[in-house]
Scaffold this motif. Structure first.
Motif, mmCIF file in Angstrom:
data_model
loop_
_atom_site.group_PDB
_atom_site.id
_atom_site.type_symbol
_atom_site.label_atom_id
_atom_site.label_comp_id
_atom_site.label_asym_id
_atom_site.label_seq_id
_atom_site.Cartn_x
_atom_site.Cartn_y
_atom_site.Cartn_z
ATOM 1 N N THR A 39 -23.528 -9.067 20.778
ATOM 2 C CA THR A 39 -22.729 -10.033 20.306
ATOM 3 C C THR A 39 -21.442 -9.425 19.114
ATOM 4 O OG1 THR A 39 -24.929 -11.638 19.386
ATOM 5 C CG2 THR A 39 -22.819 -12.066 18.073
ATOM 6 N N VAL A 40 -21.433 -8.577 18.609
ATOM 7 C CA VAL A 40 -20.716 -7.658 17.786
ATOM 8 C C VAL A 40 -19.413 -7.535 19.148
ATOM 9 C CG1 VAL A 40 -19.484 -5.441 17.033
ATOM 10 C CG2 VAL A 40 -21.799 -7.372 16.324
ATOM 11 N N ALA A 41 -20.249 -6.933 20.622
ATOM 12 C CA ALA A 41 -18.617 -6.818 21.393
ATOM 13 C C ALA A 41 -18.058 -7.943 21.820
ATOM 14 C CB ALA A 41 -19.869 -5.881 22.491
ATOM 15 N N LEU A 42 -18.720 -8.550 21.796
ATOM 16 C CA LEU A 42 -17.962 -10.156 22.634
ATOM 17 C C LEU A 42 -17.486 -10.795 21.567
ATOM 18 C CD1 LEU A 42 -21.159 -11.560 24.375
ATOM 19 C CD2 LEU A 42 -18.956 -10.680 25.686
ATOM 20 N N PHE A 43 -17.413 -10.566 20.524
ATOM 21 C CA PHE A 43 -16.806 -11.264 19.284
ATOM 22 C C PHE A 43 -15.214 -10.309 19.308
ATOM 23 C CE2 PHE A 43 -15.309 -11.780 14.938
ATOM 24 C CZ PHE A 43 -15.454 -12.872 14.717
ATOM 25 N N SER A 44 -15.642 -8.922 19.205
ATOM 26 C CA SER A 44 -14.590 -7.970 18.966
ATOM 27 C C SER A 44 -13.520 -8.429 20.415
ATOM 28 C CB SER A 44 -14.565 -6.965 18.914
ATOM 29 O OG SER A 44 -16.263 -6.111 18.214
ATOM 30 N N LEU A 45 -13.629 -8.667 21.298
ATOM 31 C CA LEU A 45 -13.449 -8.446 23.038
ATOM 32 C C LEU A 45 -12.838 -9.868 22.263
ATOM 33 C CD1 LEU A 45 -15.151 -7.050 25.397
ATOM 34 C CD2 LEU A 45 -13.096 -6.374 24.471
ATOM 35 N N GLY A 46 -13.509 -10.921 21.913
ATOM 36 C CA GLY A 46 -12.535 -12.087 22.090
ATOM 37 C C GLY A 46 -11.575 -12.279 21.141
ATOM 38 N N GLY A 47 -11.466 -11.730 20.724
ATOM 39 C CA GLY A 47 -10.673 -11.314 19.303
ATOM 40 C C GLY A 47 -9.133 -11.133 19.753
ATOM 41 N N LEU A 48 -9.414 -10.457 20.594
ATOM 42 C CA LEU A 48 -7.707 -9.291 21.612
ATOM 43 C C LEU A 48 -6.964 -10.621 22.239
ATOM 44 C CD1 LEU A 48 -9.848 -6.315 23.113
ATOM 45 C CD2 LEU A 48 -8.026 -6.789 21.183
ATOM 46 N N ALA A 49 -5.260 -10.699 21.401
ATOM 47 C CA ALA A 49 -4.599 -11.279 22.232
ATOM 48 C C ALA A 49 -3.398 -11.063 22.279
ATOM 49 C CB ALA A 49 -4.302 -12.534 20.677
ATOM 50 N N ARG A 50 -2.565 -11.314 22.677
ATOM 51 C CA ARG A 50 -1.597 -10.616 23.214
ATOM 52 C C ARG A 50 0.574 -11.598 22.956
ATOM 53 N NH1 ARG A 50 2.043 -11.250 27.717
ATOM 54 N NH2 ARG A 50 1.579 -12.769 28.715
ATOM 55 N N GLY A 51 0.621 -10.989 22.187
ATOM 56 C CA GLY A 51 1.544 -12.432 21.170
ATOM 57 C C GLY A 51 3.118 -11.657 22.390
ATOM 58 N N ARG A 52 3.913 -12.950 22.311
ATOM 59 C CA ARG A 52 4.755 -13.043 23.383
ATOM 60 C C ARG A 52 5.660 -13.211 22.211
ATOM 61 N NH1 ARG A 52 4.099 -17.843 27.618
ATOM 62 N NH2 ARG A 52 5.774 -17.074 27.803
ATOM 63 N N VAL A 53 6.864 -12.639 22.854
ATOM 64 C CA VAL A 53 8.555 -12.632 22.134
ATOM 65 C C VAL A 53 9.014 -14.034 22.176
ATOM 66 C CG1 VAL A 53 10.456 -11.634 21.792
ATOM 67 C CG2 VAL A 53 9.459 -10.373 22.358
ATOM 68 N N GLY A 54 9.156 -14.926 20.960
ATOM 69 C CA GLY A 54 9.900 -16.017 21.029
ATOM 70 C C GLY A 54 8.601 -17.129 21.071
ATOM 71 N N HIS A 55 7.311 -16.294 20.859
ATOM 72 C CA HIS A 55 6.712 -17.802 20.322
ATOM 73 C C HIS A 55 5.519 -17.446 19.380
ATOM 74 C CE1 HIS A 55 7.028 -17.707 25.135
ATOM 75 N NE2 HIS A 55 6.808 -19.884 24.882
ATOM 76 N N ALA A 56 5.111 -17.904 18.642
ATOM 77 C CA ALA A 56 4.296 -17.849 17.798
ATOM 78 C C ALA A 56 3.098 -18.865 17.619
ATOM 79 C CB ALA A 56 5.094 -18.575 16.267
ATOM 80 N N TRP A 57 1.927 -18.535 16.390
ATOM 81 C CA TRP A 57 0.836 -19.401 17.039
ATOM 82 C C TRP A 57 -0.020 -19.536 15.276
ATOM 83 C CZ3 TRP A 57 -1.703 -14.265 19.550
ATOM 84 C CH2 TRP A 57 -1.803 -15.111 20.417
ATOM 85 N N VAL A 58 0.077 -20.999 15.215
ATOM 86 C CA VAL A 58 -0.329 -21.684 14.410
ATOM 87 C C VAL A 58 -1.965 -21.611 14.118
ATOM 88 C CG1 VAL A 58 -0.534 -24.409 12.810
ATOM 89 C CG2 VAL A 58 1.516 -23.207 14.239
ATOM 90 N N LEU A 59 -2.387 -21.077 12.629
ATOM 91 C CA LEU A 59 -4.082 -21.156 12.876
ATOM 92 C C LEU A 59 -4.306 -21.825 11.687
ATOM 93 C CD1 LEU A 59 -3.813 -17.232 12.451
ATOM 94 C CD2 LEU A 59 -3.865 -18.333 15.222
ATOM 95 N N THR A 60 -6.163 -22.500 12.484
ATOM 96 C CA THR A 60 -6.864 -23.080 11.996
ATOM 97 C C THR A 60 -7.889 -22.912 11.454
ATOM 98 O OG1 THR A 60 -6.272 -25.037 12.989
ATOM 99 C CG2 THR A 60 -5.353 -24.797 11.656
ATOM 100 N N LEU A 61 -8.699 -23.145 10.436
ATOM 101 C CA LEU A 61 -9.989 -22.991 10.193
ATOM 102 C C LEU A 61 -10.093 -24.174 9.746
ATOM 103 C CD1 LEU A 61 -12.559 -21.428 10.366
ATOM 104 C CD2 LEU A 61 -11.874 -20.442 8.408
ATOM 105 N N TYR A 62 -11.121 -24.454 11.370
ATOM 106 C CA TYR A 62 -12.177 -26.229 10.718
ATOM 107 C C TYR A 62 -10.874 -27.207 9.974
ATOM 108 C CZ TYR A 62 -16.050 -23.122 11.486
ATOM 109 O OH TYR A 62 -17.009 -21.729 12.069
ATOM 110 N N GLY A 63 -10.158 -27.186 10.445
ATOM 111 C CA GLY A 63 -9.214 -28.071 10.143
ATOM 112 C C GLY A 63 -8.113 -27.475 9.147
ATOM 113 N N GLU A 64 -8.287 -26.583 8.502
ATOM 114 C CA GLU A 64 -8.008 -25.908 7.375
ATOM 115 C C GLU A 64 -6.657 -24.839 7.869
ATOM 116 O OE1 GLU A 64 -8.114 -23.879 2.908
ATOM 117 O OE2 GLU A 64 -9.831 -24.713 4.508
ATOM 118 N N TYR A 65 -5.463 -24.995 7.144
ATOM 119 C CA TYR A 65 -3.717 -24.099 7.824
ATOM 120 C C TYR A 65 -4.811 -22.858 7.193
ATOM 121 C CZ TYR A 65 0.643 -22.005 8.219
ATOM 122 O OH TYR A 65 1.129 -21.196 8.013
ATOM 123 N N ARG A 66 -4.191 -21.630 8.200
ATOM 124 C CA ARG A 66 -5.541 -20.304 8.127
ATOM 125 C C ARG A 66 -3.430 -19.424 7.899
ATOM 126 N NH1 ARG A 66 -8.757 -19.126 4.105
ATOM 127 N NH2 ARG A 66 -10.627 -20.573 5.076
#
Length: 280
Positions: A39-66
């Motif tokens: 579970t810890v391994a899958l959770f860690s690998l699932g959080g890896l992401a690649r940010g792109r130049v000129g793009h942004a991410w808006v993060l929310t947790l259960y409908g709340e802006y984070r």
């Protein structure tokens, strides 16, 4: 854990230089530790992401802006957070022909080129359902508001039937129309975090159903203006001719002869000016 339980084959233990352990089966503790580790391994690998130049991410947790992420490259973001990608680059949008009317109620069609960018990602994503659709609707509303303040052409007489006004501001002044359209659109899009840098009309034309009539109206106004100019020049030329003949004492006219000379000169000058204008 697998080595401690003796579950590794002898080849694997020999390859890694591990001591052999007798296999006694996997108990409840072994399965629990393996489940937690997986579970810890899958959770860690699932959080890896690649940010792109000129793009942004808006993060929310259960409908709340984070928060928002504008970084580029490899990063880790909690898999529990919902990520919405937003394009924050400078963008341009060219509209289809949109209907509008000028100050005199004449139907028009206009095409607008808008240069814009998302400044506040949270407002753009969470403030409206679709910020691009909102922008397109505001372009149409701002265009209708700006074009309705001026006539399309100054050569055509105004709605009251008065004479044409050559110095009357019109929609043919693309710079003034573009500035007014940009200010109006920027004010409408500011609440949702969109910066509008330019909104310029690339084409403003009469609608197809009135284009032919307005073309004839404009040609008639130009023809009337040309005739008035020709008549004024003819009258000035006749007056100058009669004045010179009289002042130099070359001829003496009575009232009847003066009127006849004025009539003949007017006809001759009008014929010459008209034929000269039509010959080219």
């Amino acid at each position: 854990m697998l080595h401690w339980a003796g579950a590794f084959p002898p080849e694997v233990t020999t390859l890694f230089g591990l001591g052999e352990r007798p296999y006694g089966g996997l108990g409840f503790v072994h399965w629990g530790v393996l489940a937690v580790s997986l579970t810890v391994a899958l959770f860690s690998l699932g959080g890896l992401a690649r940010g792109r130049v000129g793009h942004a991410w808006v993060l929310t947790l259960y409908g709340e802006y984070r928060g928002s992420v504008r970084s580029s490259g490899l990063m880790w973001v909690s898999p529990l957070l919902l990520r919405r990608r937003v394009d924050v680059r400078l963008r341009h949008w060219r509209s289809d022909p949109m209907p509008a009317v000028d100050a005199e109620g004449t139907a028009l069609e206009a095409v607008v080129l808008v240069v814009w960018r998302v400044r506040d990602t949270a407002r753009a994503v969470l403030g409206v359902a679709n910020h691009e659709a909102y922008l397109r609707e505001q372009v149409e509303a701002a265009l209708a508001r700006v074009l309705s303040q001026l006539p399309a052409d100054a050569s055509a007489p105004p709605a009251g039937g008065g004479p044409a006004l050559e110095l009357r501001p019109t929609l043919r002044n693309a710079e003034a129309v573009g500035d007014a359209l940009t200010k109006t659109l920027a004010a409408e899009c500011a609440p949702i975090g969109i910066d509008v840098f330019s909104a310029q009309p690339t084409r403003i034309e009469y609608a197809p159903e009135v284009a032919a009539a307005m073309r004839r109206r404009r040609v008639a106004a130009l023809e009337a203006e040309r005739r008035d100019t020709v008549l004024s020049s003819v009258v000035d030329a006749v007056d100058d001719t009669v004045q010179r003949l009289t002042m130099r004492g070359l001829v003496e006219f009575d009232d009847y002869e003066r009127k006849a000379l004025v009539r003949d000169l007017t006809v001759a000058f009008c014929t010459a000016r008209t034929s000269g204008a039509e010959t080219p």
